[in-house]
Design a protein around this motif. Structure first.
Motif, PDB file in Angstrom:
ATOM      1  N   SER A  49       0.831  -1.195   0.000  1.00  0.00           N
ATOM      2  CA  SER A  49       0.000   0.000   0.000  1.00  0.00           C
ATOM      3  C   SER A  49       0.868   1.247   0.000  1.00  0.00           C
ATOM      4  O   SER A  49       2.074   1.193   0.234  1.00  0.00           O
ATOM      5  CB  SER A  49      -0.921   0.004   1.223  1.00  0.00           C
ATOM      6  OG  SER A  49      -0.165   0.170   2.410  1.00  0.00           O
ATOM      7  N   ALA A  50       0.212   2.362  -0.277  1.00  0.00           N
ATOM      8  CA  ALA A  50       0.887   3.653  -0.224  1.00  0.00           C
ATOM      9  C   ALA A  50      -0.061   4.651   0.421  1.00  0.00           C
ATOM     10  O   ALA A  50      -1.251   4.693   0.097  1.00  0.00           O
ATOM     11  CB  ALA A  50       1.266   4.123  -1.621  1.00  0.00           C
ATOM     12  N   LEU A  51       0.489   5.447   1.310  1.00  0.00           N
ATOM     13  CA  LEU A  51      -0.272   6.519   1.939  1.00  0.00           C
ATOM     14  C   LEU A  51       0.213   7.831   1.331  1.00  0.00           C
ATOM     15  O   LEU A  51       1.395   8.175   1.438  1.00  0.00           O
ATOM     16  CB  LEU A  51      -0.050   6.504   3.449  1.00  0.00           C
ATOM     17  CG  LEU A  51      -0.805   7.571   4.242  1.00  0.00           C
ATOM     18  CD1 LEU A  51      -2.308   7.329   4.167  1.00  0.00           C
ATOM     19  CD2 LEU A  51      -0.358   7.554   5.696  1.00  0.00           C
ATOM     20  N   VAL A  52      -0.705   8.525   0.674  1.00  0.00           N
ATOM     21  CA  VAL A  52      -0.346   9.740  -0.057  1.00  0.00           C
ATOM     22  C   VAL A  52      -1.005  10.934   0.615  1.00  0.00           C
ATOM     23  O   VAL A  52      -2.206  10.924   0.890  1.00  0.00           O
ATOM     24  CB  VAL A  52      -0.815   9.652  -1.529  1.00  0.00           C
ATOM     25  CG1 VAL A  52      -0.339  10.865  -2.313  1.00  0.00           C
ATOM     26  CG2 VAL A  52      -0.320   8.367  -2.176  1.00  0.00           C
ATOM     27  N   GLU A  53      -0.212  11.951   0.861  1.00  0.00           N
ATOM     28  CA  GLU A  53      -0.737  13.202   1.392  1.00  0.00           C
ATOM     29  C   GLU A  53      -0.696  14.220   0.256  1.00  0.00           C
ATOM     30  O   GLU A  53       0.349  14.415  -0.369  1.00  0.00           O
ATOM     31  CB  GLU A  53       0.116  13.667   2.573  1.00  0.00           C
ATOM     32  CG  GLU A  53      -0.487  14.834   3.323  1.00  0.00           C
ATOM     33  CD  GLU A  53       0.350  15.233   4.531  1.00  0.00           C
ATOM     34  OE1 GLU A  53      -0.190  15.901   5.401  1.00  0.00           O
ATOM     35  OE2 GLU A  53       1.544  14.902   4.577  1.00  0.00           O
ATOM     36  N   PHE A  54      -1.819  14.872  -0.001  1.00  0.00           N
ATOM     37  CA  PHE A  54      -1.899  15.707  -1.200  1.00  0.00           C
ATOM     38  C   PHE A  54      -2.831  16.889  -0.996  1.00  0.00           C
ATOM     39  O   PHE A  54      -3.684  16.902  -0.112  1.00  0.00           O
ATOM     40  CB  PHE A  54      -2.370  14.869  -2.392  1.00  0.00           C
ATOM     41  CG  PHE A  54      -3.767  14.305  -2.246  1.00  0.00           C
ATOM     42  CD1 PHE A  54      -4.005  13.175  -1.491  1.00  0.00           C
ATOM     43  CD2 PHE A  54      -4.848  14.926  -2.861  1.00  0.00           C
ATOM     44  CE1 PHE A  54      -5.300  12.655  -1.344  1.00  0.00           C
ATOM     45  CE2 PHE A  54      -6.135  14.425  -2.731  1.00  0.00           C
ATOM     46  CZ  PHE A  54      -6.355  13.284  -1.966  1.00  0.00           C
ATOM     47  N   ASP A  55      -2.664  17.872  -1.894  1.00  0.00           N
ATOM     48  CA  ASP A  55      -3.545  19.030  -1.940  1.00  0.00           C
ATOM     49  C   ASP A  55      -4.683  18.712  -2.907  1.00  0.00           C
ATOM     50  O   ASP A  55      -4.448  18.582  -4.118  1.00  0.00           O
ATOM     51  CB  ASP A  55      -2.749  20.245  -2.425  1.00  0.00           C
ATOM     52  CG  ASP A  55      -3.593  21.510  -2.467  1.00  0.00           C
ATOM     53  OD1 ASP A  55      -4.843  21.410  -2.410  1.00  0.00           O
ATOM     54  OD2 ASP A  55      -2.998  22.593  -2.579  1.00  0.00           O
ATOM     55  N   PRO A  56      -5.903  18.584  -2.423  1.00  0.00           N
ATOM     56  CA  PRO A  56      -7.013  18.176  -3.294  1.00  0.00           C
ATOM     57  C   PRO A  56      -7.358  19.216  -4.361  1.00  0.00           C
ATOM     58  O   PRO A  56      -8.073  18.893  -5.316  1.00  0.00           O
ATOM     59  CB  PRO A  56      -8.182  17.958  -2.323  1.00  0.00           C
ATOM     60  CG  PRO A  56      -7.824  18.743  -1.115  1.00  0.00           C
ATOM     61  CD  PRO A  56      -6.316  18.748  -1.033  1.00  0.00           C
TER      62      PRO A  56
END
Ligand code: CU
Length: 68
Positions: A41-48
């Motif tokens: 898995s990957a946990l991505v933090e992003f600006d929506p």
């Protein structure tokens, strides 16, 4: 910032994990991407306002892995 978790098939070693991490971090709007090889898995933090899960899926698939 928002976070999204991707489940990724096809990562078999730490090289795969770093490739996935790199392609995710290259997406404009992604602040961080933490890939967990054991959990696939990957946990991505992003600006929506700039990006979202569809872009993550496309980038990971372009790199040769499957998002499930
Ligand atoms: Cu690999």
């Amino acid at each position: 910032m928002q976070t999204a978790t991707l489940n990724i098939n096809g990562m078999s070693c730490s090289g795969c994990a770093s490739t996935v991490s790199r392609v995710l971090k290259n997406i404009n709007g992604v602040q961080s991407a933490a890939v967990n090889l054991d959990a696939a898995s990957a946990l991505v933090e992003f600006d929506p306002a700039l990006t979202g899960p569809e872009a993550f899926k496309a980038a990971v698939e372009d790199a040769g892995y499957d998002v499930v």
